[in-house]
Design a protein around this motif. Structure first.
Motif, PDB file in Angstrom:
ATOM      1  N   GLN A 144       4.194   1.779  -2.775  1.00  0.00           N
ATOM      2  CA  GLN A 144       3.628   0.425  -2.561  1.00  0.00           C
ATOM      3  C   GLN A 144       2.389   0.205  -1.289  1.00  0.00           C
ATOM      4  OE1 GLN A 144       6.595  -2.509  -2.443  1.00  0.00           O
ATOM      5  NE2 GLN A 144       8.136  -1.163  -3.505  1.00  0.00           N
ATOM      6  N   ASP A 145       2.307   1.270  -0.708  1.00  0.00           N
ATOM      7  CA  ASP A 145       1.148   1.142   0.257  1.00  0.00           C
ATOM      8  C   ASP A 145      -0.168   0.896  -0.424  1.00  0.00           C
ATOM      9  OD1 ASP A 145      -0.626   1.604   2.422  1.00  0.00           O
ATOM     10  OD2 ASP A 145       0.575   2.754   3.455  1.00  0.00           O
ATOM     11  N   PRO A 146      -0.856  -0.221   0.145  1.00  0.00           N
ATOM     12  CA  PRO A 146      -2.322  -0.608  -0.639  1.00  0.00           C
ATOM     13  C   PRO A 146      -3.234   0.475  -0.551  1.00  0.00           C
ATOM     14  CG  PRO A 146      -1.875  -1.878   1.464  1.00  0.00           C
ATOM     15  CD  PRO A 146      -0.563  -1.259   1.077  1.00  0.00           C
ATOM     16  N   SER A 147      -3.157   1.326   0.593  1.00  0.00           N
ATOM     17  CA  SER A 147      -4.139   2.610   0.654  1.00  0.00           C
ATOM     18  C   SER A 147      -3.635   3.540  -0.681  1.00  0.00           C
ATOM     19  CB  SER A 147      -3.859   3.389   2.037  1.00  0.00           C
ATOM     20  OG  SER A 147      -2.851   3.837   2.069  1.00  0.00           O
ATOM     21  N   TYR A 148      -2.559   3.733  -1.212  1.00  0.00           N
ATOM     22  CA  TYR A 148      -2.596   4.444  -2.477  1.00  0.00           C
ATOM     23  C   TYR A 148      -3.420   3.807  -3.662  1.00  0.00           C
ATOM     24  CZ  TYR A 148      -0.171   7.005  -6.367  1.00  0.00           C
ATOM     25  OH  TYR A 148       0.013   7.704  -7.309  1.00  0.00           O
ATOM     26  N   ALA A 149      -3.066   2.703  -4.057  1.00  0.00           N
ATOM     27  CA  ALA A 149      -3.989   2.052  -4.915  1.00  0.00           C
ATOM     28  C   ALA A 149      -5.435   1.779  -4.879  1.00  0.00           C
ATOM     29  CB  ALA A 149      -3.289   0.701  -5.129  1.00  0.00           C
TER      30      ALA A 149
END
Length: 584
Positions: free
Chosen positions: A431-436
């Protein structure tokens, strides 16, 4: 040898403790924050009382006695404000409200009451650099025309190039991708860009506008009036940007220059930011009970970080260079020496930390068998997995060494249970935005944010009364629950309890550090503080200890006899010890 049996005498050995020139720590003032131990709670992963798989404020209140029993002085509470939760609460839509997933303002008041009863303070995590794109001020800015006073709360700029197709500058987001997003104007035409050093859902405030400062001073008073013991200030170095917003070729997360990230960054460490914190310090001093400010100021070198804790500014600042120093004798000694000198020059304590919600837990980092394929990021199922046994041994040793240092210390929830990251977290749960934002090139920080194991009462290991857990827990955590460790004298939980009790009784946080001369070719790193010798074996061979009484060792395997008659004691590799030297 169990931890409860470690107060034993060590016979005289032929290695004597010789000390280098003293390195002074903080003053011996009684101000609690100079020697404090502060425990970070990440609310969504602490304890869930509603069965929805997300931790909440009532869960913290219900279990707070366990944390107080560790012997900590305060709790740092990660964001619980109203938020769309696109960055786990660091995208705030209302700074004066509790998000419904965490509870209510009345729940916060109940938490403060319980903390007061238990004698611990609550530090609120304030996020002043940016807010959510759902914050009322940003919604108003989007609906207002270019040049309006509403837009002056944020950093809006025209684009560059033909038809303004290019962003105002080349800055990159900390989470990957451009730090600028173009809006559609109220009339439907392509419009200005707004700056977001993090996710596009987190617009940066314009701190050149005095109205922004007025708003946050009001927010400070709102929480201080409700009993907050102070604030941890998120991205404290970023509020003010360099005039003209010049181009900069570095990476916003500093990963391209791990030695001195942000040293010349135009969005970090600008001199005018210190005036903000001078005002905040004066507000805190209007309240009784020593309300404190702690800066998340990731600036380098360490001498620059000390600017944040000058006498009229913040009380503490996280020591990121220490956190990022590996299992290395020379590097650890150098950064500790520089830290004590730099912070001591402004009469401030250095603040030590090994884990938090933004970095892999130190039990995972120190057990890594190969360099991280993504510096600063967590490990995933496709990566070479850490050595769990080695990682825990080193983590306990590093913790004992850190807690022996003069100054303050921060602990991250679950480290007292010996938890590492969930390095096998399936990608579909991230869910970390850096992954997306990086299309999976960065795994993000979810691995260190997994909900805590409390007991065997549910399939979520007591985190929730249901099976729900917003991130899955590793199966091996069933053996690491708080319940399972309570009665084991050798457990990591009881090791932390013993270390914190001895740290307090020996006044190590208010002491001075004297380095032990190294006669072991870089294996043993040792110092003395208030009559306690602290030794860490970073090598691969056992090291003979000087004479003295063992107060605490990092594990039951930390010490072993030397020679067939056991006439001396050795400190084994990947271990640490506190001892009181024998009188000469």
């Amino acid at each position: 040898m169990s931890q409860t049996e470690q107060r034993t005498a060590i016979p005289q050995h032929n290695i004597e403790a010789r000390f280098e020139e003293p390195t002074h720590g903080p003053s011996t003032s009684s101000e609690w924050w100079r020697r404090s131990v502060i425990y970070q709670i990440y609310p969504r992963s602490f304890r869930d009382t509603t069965g929805n798989g997300i931790g909440d404020l009532p869960g913290i209140t219900a279990e707070l006695h366990h944390i107080a029993a560790l012997g900590v002085d305060a709790i740092w509470l990660s964001p619980f404000f109203a938020s769309p939760q696109k960055d786990a609460g660091y995208d705030v839509s209302d700074y004066r409200a509790v998000d419904p997933i965490f509870g209510t303002l009345e729940d916060f008041d109940a938490l403060i009451a319980e903390a007061n009863r238990l004698g611990v303070k609550i530090l609120v995590d304030l996020v002043p650099n940016h807010c959510s794109n759902e914050h009322a001020l940003f919604v108003e800015a989007l609906a207002s025309p270019k040049g309006s006073s509403a837009r002056e709360h944020f950093i809006f700029r025209d684009g560059r190039g033909v038809d303004c197709q290019l962003p105002p500058n080349n800055w990159q987001s900390h989470f990957g991708g451009p730090a600028w997003t173009r809006i559609t104007e109220p009339d439907g035409t392509p419009g200005q860009y707004y700056l977001h050093l993090f996710d596009s859902a987190q617009p940066d405030f314009n701190w050149d506008n005095p109205a922004v400062g007025d708003e946050f001073e009001s927010v400070l008073r709102f929480w201080l009036d409700r009993g907050a013991g102070g604030f941890r200030v998120d991205v404290a170095h970023a509020l003010i940007k360099a005039s003209g917003l010049p181009d900069w070729d570095g990476r916003a997360d500093g990963a391209d220059s791990p030695g001195y990230p942000f040293a010349d960054a135009p969005m970090f460490g600008q001199p005018a930011v210190h005036e903000v914190y001078r005002r905040w310090r004066s507000i805190c001093e209007e309240y009784e009970g020593e309300r404190v400010l702690c800066a998340e100021a990731n600036v380098h070198p360490i001498e620059s970080m000390a600017d944040w804790v000058r006498p009229d500014e913040m009380h503490q600042s996280f020591n990121f260079p220490f956190l990022h120093t590996g299992w290395d004798h020379a590097a650890l000694k150098a950064i500790i020496t520089r830290s004590l000198k730099a912070f001591g020059a402004v009469n401030a304590p250095s603040t030590w930390v090994l884990s938090n919600h933004d970095v892999p837990r130190h039990a995972t980092r120190l057990g890594a068998t190969a360099p991280s394929p993504r510096p600063g990021d967590g490990l995933g199922p496709q990566d070479e997995q850490p050595d769990i046994v080695l990682g825990l041994a080193r983590a306990r040793a590093a913790t004992l060494f850190m807690l022996g240092l003069p100054g303050g210390a921060y602990l991250y929830q679950g480290e007292e249970l010996g938890l590492g990251d969930n390095t096998m977290l399936p990608n579909e749960h991230r869910q970390d935005p850096s992954y997306a934002r990086t299309n999976g090139e960065r795994l993000g920080r979810d691995g260190c944010r997994v909900p805590l194991p409390w007991d065997d009462s549910s399939s979520s290991l007591g985190f929730s009364d249901s099976a729900a857990s917003w991130l899955p827990q590793p199966a091996e955590w069933a053996k690491l629950t708080r319940q399972a460790q309570e009665t084991d004298p050798d457990s990591t939980l009881n090791f932390y309890r013993n270390a914190l009790a001895l740290r307090s009784s020996s006044q190590l946080g208010l002491g001075n550090l004297n380095w032990l001369e190294d006669t072991t070719n870089g294996q043993l790193l040792g110092f003395e503080n208030t009559g306690v010798m602290v030794a860490l074996n970073l090598g691969v061979e056992p090291v003979a200890l000087p004479a003295g009484e063992v107060l605490l060792a990092s594990s039951s395997e930390a010490l072993s006899p030397a020679g067939p008659e056991g006439s001396a004691v050795l400190l084994n590799p990947n271990a640490a010890v506190w001892l009181r030297r024998a009188s000469s």
